[in-house]
Design a protein around this motif. Sequence first.
Motif, PDB file in Angstrom:
ATOM      1  N   LYS A 113      31.117  35.899  41.632  1.00 27.08           N
ATOM      2  CA  LYS A 113      31.636  34.596  41.254  1.00 27.08           C
ATOM      3  C   LYS A 113      31.678  34.434  39.745  1.00 27.08           C
ATOM      4  CE  LYS A 113      30.190  31.564  44.982  1.00 27.08           C
ATOM      5  NZ  LYS A 113      29.427  30.364  45.252  1.00 27.08           N
ATOM      6  N   PHE A 114      30.600  34.827  39.082  1.00 28.88           N
ATOM      7  CA  PHE A 114      30.510  34.660  37.637  1.00 28.88           C
ATOM      8  C   PHE A 114      31.623  35.432  36.932  1.00 28.88           C
ATOM      9  CE2 PHE A 114      28.867  35.930  33.451  1.00 28.88           C
ATOM     10  CZ  PHE A 114      28.527  34.705  32.922  1.00 28.88           C
ATOM     11  N   LEU A 115      31.790  36.702  37.275  1.00 26.00           N
ATOM     12  CA  LEU A 115      32.826  37.502  36.630  1.00 26.00           C
ATOM     13  C   LEU A 115      34.220  36.972  36.951  1.00 26.00           C
ATOM     14  CD1 LEU A 115      31.524  41.163  36.993  1.00 26.00           C
ATOM     15  CD2 LEU A 115      31.660  39.764  34.924  1.00 26.00           C
ATOM     16  N   PHE A 116      34.409  36.517  38.174  1.00 28.35           N
ATOM     17  CA  PHE A 116      35.703  35.953  38.549  1.00 28.35           C
ATOM     18  C   PHE A 116      36.038  34.774  37.631  1.00 28.35           C
ATOM     19  CE2 PHE A 116      38.404  33.175  41.226  1.00 28.35           C
ATOM     20  CZ  PHE A 116      39.439  34.061  41.477  1.00 28.35           C
ATOM     21  N   SER A 117      35.055  33.924  37.354  1.00 26.32           N
ATOM     22  CA  SER A 117      35.288  32.787  36.467  1.00 26.32           C
ATOM     23  C   SER A 117      35.506  33.220  35.018  1.00 26.32           C
ATOM     24  CB  SER A 117      34.143  31.783  36.544  1.00 26.32           C
ATOM     25  OG  SER A 117      34.277  31.008  37.711  1.00 26.32           O
ATOM     26  N   CYS A 118      34.899  34.329  34.616  1.00 26.16           N
ATOM     27  CA  CYS A 118      35.168  34.866  33.274  1.00 26.16           C
ATOM     28  C   CYS A 118      36.642  35.225  33.133  1.00 26.16           C
ATOM     29  CB  CYS A 118      34.334  36.119  33.010  1.00 26.16           C
ATOM     30  SG  CYS A 118      32.592  35.827  32.681  1.00 26.16           S
ATOM     31  N   TYR A 119      37.262  35.644  34.233  1.00 28.63           N
ATOM     32  CA  TYR A 119      38.654  36.095  34.197  1.00 28.63           C
ATOM     33  C   TYR A 119      39.667  35.011  34.555  1.00 28.63           C
ATOM     34  CZ  TYR A 119      36.460  40.673  34.021  1.00 28.63           C
ATOM     35  OH  TYR A 119      35.695  41.749  33.664  1.00 28.63           O
ATOM     36  N   CYS A 120      39.206  33.883  35.104  1.00 27.30           N
ATOM     37  CA  CYS A 120      40.180  32.835  35.454  1.00 27.30           C
ATOM     38  C   CYS A 120      39.786  31.451  34.950  1.00 27.30           C
ATOM     39  CB  CYS A 120      40.424  32.790  36.960  1.00 27.30           C
ATOM     40  SG  CYS A 120      39.026  32.197  37.903  1.00 27.30           S
ATOM     41  N   GLY A 121      38.550  31.266  34.483  1.00 26.06           N
ATOM     42  CA  GLY A 121      38.141  30.017  33.861  1.00 26.06           C
ATOM     43  C   GLY A 121      37.790  28.887  34.801  1.00 26.06           C
ATOM     44  N   LEU A 122      37.667  29.143  36.092  1.00 29.08           N
ATOM     45  CA  LEU A 122      37.331  28.063  37.022  1.00 29.08           C
ATOM     46  C   LEU A 122      35.903  27.584  36.810  1.00 29.08           C
ATOM     47  CD1 LEU A 122      38.875  29.250  40.424  1.00 29.08           C
ATOM     48  CD2 LEU A 122      39.688  27.401  38.946  1.00 29.08           C
ATOM     49  N   ARG A 123      35.709  26.271  36.908  1.00 32.64           N
ATOM     50  CA  ARG A 123      34.364  25.689  36.877  1.00 32.64           C
ATOM     51  C   ARG A 123      33.598  26.156  38.120  1.00 32.64           C
ATOM     52  NH1 ARG A 123      37.815  21.503  35.597  1.00 32.64           N
ATOM     53  NH2 ARG A 123      37.472  20.566  33.561  1.00 32.64           N
ATOM     54  N   TYR A 124      32.275  25.990  38.067  1.00 31.87           N
ATOM     55  CA  TYR A 124      31.448  26.370  39.211  1.00 31.87           C
ATOM     56  C   TYR A 124      31.920  25.673  40.488  1.00 31.87           C
ATOM     57  CZ  TYR A 124      27.671  27.014  42.440  1.00 31.87           C
ATOM     58  OH  TYR A 124      26.980  27.329  43.567  1.00 31.87           O
ATOM     59  N   SER A 125      32.150  24.369  40.405  1.00 26.34           N
ATOM     60  CA  SER A 125      32.532  23.605  41.598  1.00 26.34           C
ATOM     61  C   SER A 125      33.851  24.101  42.187  1.00 26.34           C
ATOM     62  CB  SER A 125      32.626  22.115  41.278  1.00 26.34           C
ATOM     63  OG  SER A 125      33.560  21.895  40.227  1.00 26.34           O
ATOM     64  N   ASP A 126      34.793  24.462  41.331  1.00 24.69           N
ATOM     65  CA  ASP A 126      36.082  24.961  41.817  1.00 24.69           C
ATOM     66  C   ASP A 126      35.962  26.384  42.349  1.00 24.69           C
ATOM     67  OD1 ASP A 126      37.676  22.652  41.244  1.00 24.69           O
ATOM     68  OD2 ASP A 126      37.467  23.152  39.127  1.00 24.69           O
ATOM     69  N   ASN A 127      35.153  27.187  41.698  1.00 23.05           N
ATOM     70  CA  ASN A 127      34.925  28.551  42.148  1.00 23.05           C
ATOM     71  C   ASN A 127      34.215  28.557  43.498  1.00 23.05           C
ATOM     72  OD1 ASN A 127      33.504  31.132  42.461  1.00 23.05           O
ATOM     73  ND2 ASN A 127      34.199  31.574  40.395  1.00 23.05           N
ATOM     74  N   ASN A 128      33.214  27.713  43.633  1.00 20.71           N
ATOM     75  CA  ASN A 128      32.396  27.672  44.841  1.00 20.71           C
ATOM     76  C   ASN A 128      33.171  27.163  46.057  1.00 20.71           C
ATOM     77  OD1 ASN A 128      29.766  28.224  45.870  1.00 20.71           O
ATOM     78  ND2 ASN A 128      29.432  26.027  46.072  1.00 20.71           N
ATOM     79  N   THR A 129      34.190  26.343  45.822  1.00 22.12           N
ATOM     80  CA  THR A 129      34.960  25.770  46.932  1.00 22.12           C
ATOM     81  C   THR A 129      36.364  26.362  47.049  1.00 22.12           C
ATOM     82  OG1 THR A 129      35.745  23.964  45.517  1.00 22.12           O
ATOM     83  CG2 THR A 129      33.719  23.563  46.802  1.00 22.12           C
TER      84      THR A 129
END
Length: 192
Positions: free
Chosen positions: A1-17
């Motif tokens: 999840k963390f690396l995915f957000s590094c590459y797309c910029g999603l907040r935790y809440s958006d990444n988690n859902t």
Amino acid sequence: KFLFSCYCGLRYSDNNTLKKSEIVREPKGLVVDRVTIKSGQRVILPLYLLFNGKGQQIAEKYMNFDSKDDTLFPSINETRTNHHLKKIAEFAQLSYKKLTFHIARHTCASQLAEKVDNPFVIMNILGHRDIETSMIYIQRSHNAAAKNLANVDWSESSSNDKPSSSIDSELMQKVNILEEICDNIGISRCQK
């Protein structure tokens, strides 16, 4: 999840859902199309284009896993995730001990600012409501460039190569555009 957000910029809440159904498979690759939880802004993230498709590679791995609620990633609460990230930072002997999930979003934004001169692109990718928030990353990027340039020896004896006038002209156009954006959003010259 963390690396995915590094590459797309999603907040935790958006990444988690993030739902698999919010990831569209287009002929060129995967695209996230969703409305963000915090800002209510629609983001369209061409994963195949961002950071050489690294986010797409991660998404592809998770697309085929079964999940009861169609989410891409298994759900882990943010506090627990941040605890794991701090343990990883300690294990890796990182000097930066305040590693949190939100750092992934900042990493994405900072890297985008290094590569993209258009703050509106950053605004759209991160789902910011206003350009002022996105401009923070552009300013930091330019501050980093200024630090690097401060150590350059510009004397003629240091190099026989002189920049062409077309490069000088293009650079001045970018500087003028940046100053115009700063003026439009109320950033004074002393803050630039």
